[in-house]
Design an enzyme around this catalytic site. Structure first.
Site, PDB file in Angstrom:
ATOM      1  CB  CYS A  79      26.649  89.081  78.283  1.00 24.43           C
ATOM      2  SG  CYS A  79      25.289  89.626  77.221  1.00 24.43           S
ATOM      3  CG  HIS A 166      24.030  85.665  80.541  1.00 25.92           C
ATOM      4  ND1 HIS A 166      24.572  86.597  81.386  1.00 25.92           N
ATOM      5  CD2 HIS A 166      23.468  86.356  79.520  1.00 25.92           C
ATOM      6  CE1 HIS A 166      24.336  87.816  80.913  1.00 25.92           C
ATOM      7  NE2 HIS A 166      23.670  87.692  79.781  1.00 25.92           N
ATOM      8  CD  GLU A 168      25.748  84.671  84.175  1.00 26.41           C
ATOM      9  OE1 GLU A 168      25.372  85.844  83.987  1.00 26.41           O
ATOM     10  OE2 GLU A 168      26.512  84.059  83.397  1.00 26.41           O
TER      11      GLU A 168
END
Length: 508
Positions: A79, A166, A168
């Site tokens: 990001c 993202h 994660e």
């Protein structure tokens, strides 16, 4: 450590999720503020740059010398990290027409090491207000979405990658696989960071550091202090002196039960009955902060007295864990946030002891895995968090031994039934609160005027936010009936349906 990944934090709310994903893959990692000077060592296998609430186009944005990092090891920007990479290498980053937040469908256009084994189309999670509109020279696009022409890219000359989404977070369905590809396909990590390896390495470190030195440690019966003490005991044996203080604010039978477990684990622990000392300190105190300070001060006094009975102590052991010591980043620059352990705040300075913190590099879930590997009983590892001031902040208003006994009985019924109904492990934290409210009730032919108990149960990941647990009505009815029928002095039970925020998990 044999290998590690460095995560540079630009202030993202997801930074710790990146670290957890890396560690779940069996690779050790550390989080640093973006402006911390790099001291490169050969065990660093790669760098990950986090997201940020900032814009790369704002005045004085947080920056990092990415080119320097690439000279040492592969780099993955996520990001903001990807946007910074694009801008520093000559690409364009512009304000999006609208803030892109939520699920998106990723279309991979070029399969290589980062996307090996990933489906051509998958769900990812977006959270940004800027977009990369042009990649730099000598870079290529790897993936797009319907709204974003550049969702993933890489340098064709060096191991430098960028993801606009993202990976994660849970909503990116292939995100952890992508992170693993970066770790293993690009950084050539081996993934050997396991609980067993951590224990072996940490015990050796502790043996070298401590030698024949004596360590004193406050034990609370909680997961962190118990695992830390067990590791220390494995390294130095009975040169670890544990002190477990009964402050009169523990749960029913907790003092005896915890001491029994410590004995089973072979720990050298002294139990200290200091109930009267704490009750005197709390006498007349009503405000939550007054009670917290009185409990904390009393603990330091008792622990200091007991510790000074042991000769030649050099170290104070603490169960500090990684979230307590991570340097948090604000949009105005890094600020160090270090929490004091609820039982030992102020002790290192007062007692002039050196600190030893064997868990300071671990997250809570990792501490539990280490504890399991060490053979600590599941009944202790799976325990809900319990506040340092104990029942002192679950009794609203003034605290005395009679109120403590009332609450202990009610809380014991509540927790026991949570376990019997198979609900205990579905709840992050639960407890009973004694309210300073009496109400009229009817029992048999008699009217009563007795106290009210509030039941609290929440679901959460880390306690920063929490939702009230939707416990079954039949369960709540059983708890209420059993408390009212068995605890003389309580004639009403209510259930707290407040979430955090705006409420807190504890009432005080």
């Amino acid at each position: 450590m044999a290998e590690k990944i460095l995560i540079y934090d630009f202030g993202s709310q997801y930074t710790q999720l990146i670290a957890r994903a890396v560690r779940e893959a069996g690779v050790f990692c550390e989080i640093f503020p973006f402006n911390k000077e790099l001291s490169f060592t050969s065990d660093i296998k790669g760098f990950i740059l986090s997201g940020s609430p900032c814009s790369v186009n704002q005045k004085d944005p947080p920056v990092l010398n990415i080119e320097l990092l690439t000279q040492y090891a592969p780099v993955l920007g996520i990001c903001y990290g990807a946007q910074l990479t694009a801008k520093l290498y000559g690409g364009n980053v512009e304000k999006s027409d609208k803030r892109e937040y939520g699920r998106a469908n990723l279309k991979i256009s070029k399969f290589e090491k980062l996307f090996s084994g990933i489906p051509e189309s998958s769900q990812v999670w977006m959270s940004h207000s800027d977009s990369i509109t042009q990649i730099p020279k000598d870079f290529e696009i790897l993936a797009t979405t319907s709204d974003i022409p550049i969702a993933a890219f890489r340098s064709v000359k060096k191991e430098l990658y960028g993801l606009q989404f993202h990976p994660e977070v849970f909503h990116s369905t292939e995100g952890k696989r992508i992170i693993k590809n970066f770790l293993f396909n690009i950084c050539s990590c081996k993934g050997e960071w396991t609980p067993a390896n951590f224990i072996s390495e940490q015990v050796n470190i502790l043996k070298q550091k401590l030698g024949s030195s004596k360590v004193v440690m406050a034990l609370s019966g909680g997961v962190d202090s118990t695992v830390a003490a067990t590791l220390l005991h494995k390294a130095i044996g009975d040169n670890l002196y544990g002190i477990f203080v009964d402050n009169g604010l523990l749960r029913k039978n907790e003092f005896e039960d915890v001491l029994s477990i410590y004995k089973t684990l072979g720990l050298n622990v002294k139990g200290v009955d200091a109930k009267i000392h704490f009750y005197k300190a709390l006498d007349g105190k009503i405000l939550p902060e007054e009670k917290r300070k009185a409990i904390g001060k009393s603990f330091i006094e008792i622990f200091d007295i007991e510790a000074h009975k042991i000769k030649d102590i050099e170290y104070l052991g603490q169960g500090t864990i990684y979230p307590d010591v991570i340097e948090s980043v604000s949009v105005h620059g890094p600020s160090v946030t270090i929490k004091s352990h609820h039982n030992v705040g102020g002790l290192p300075e007062k007692m002039h002891l050196k600190l030893v913190e064997p868990l300071r590099n671990l997250f809570k879930d990792e501490v539990r895995r280490i504890g399991k590997e060490l053979g600590i009983p599941d009944e202790m590892l799976s325990r809900h968090p319990f506040p340092g001031p104990g029942l002192g902040i679950r009794i609203l208003g003034e605290v005395n031994s009679d109120k403590v006994q009332l609450l202990q009985e009610a809380d014991n019924i509540y927790i026991t039934l949570l376990k019997e109904f198979g609900l205990y492990n579905a709840v992050w934290q639960a407890g009973a609160i004694l309210l300073p409210v009496k109400s009229v009730g009817v029992m048999g032919d008699e009217r009563t005027y007795e106290y009210t108990i509030a039941l609290r149960a929440v679901t959460s990941v880390d306690g920063m936010t929490a939702d009230w647990a939707h416990l079954p009505y039949e369960f709540l009815a059983e708890v209420s009936n059993k408390i009212i029928n068995n605890v003389k002095g309580i004639n009403r039970v209510v259930y707290d349906i407040s979430s955090k925020p705006p409420a807190t998990i504890e009432w005080e």
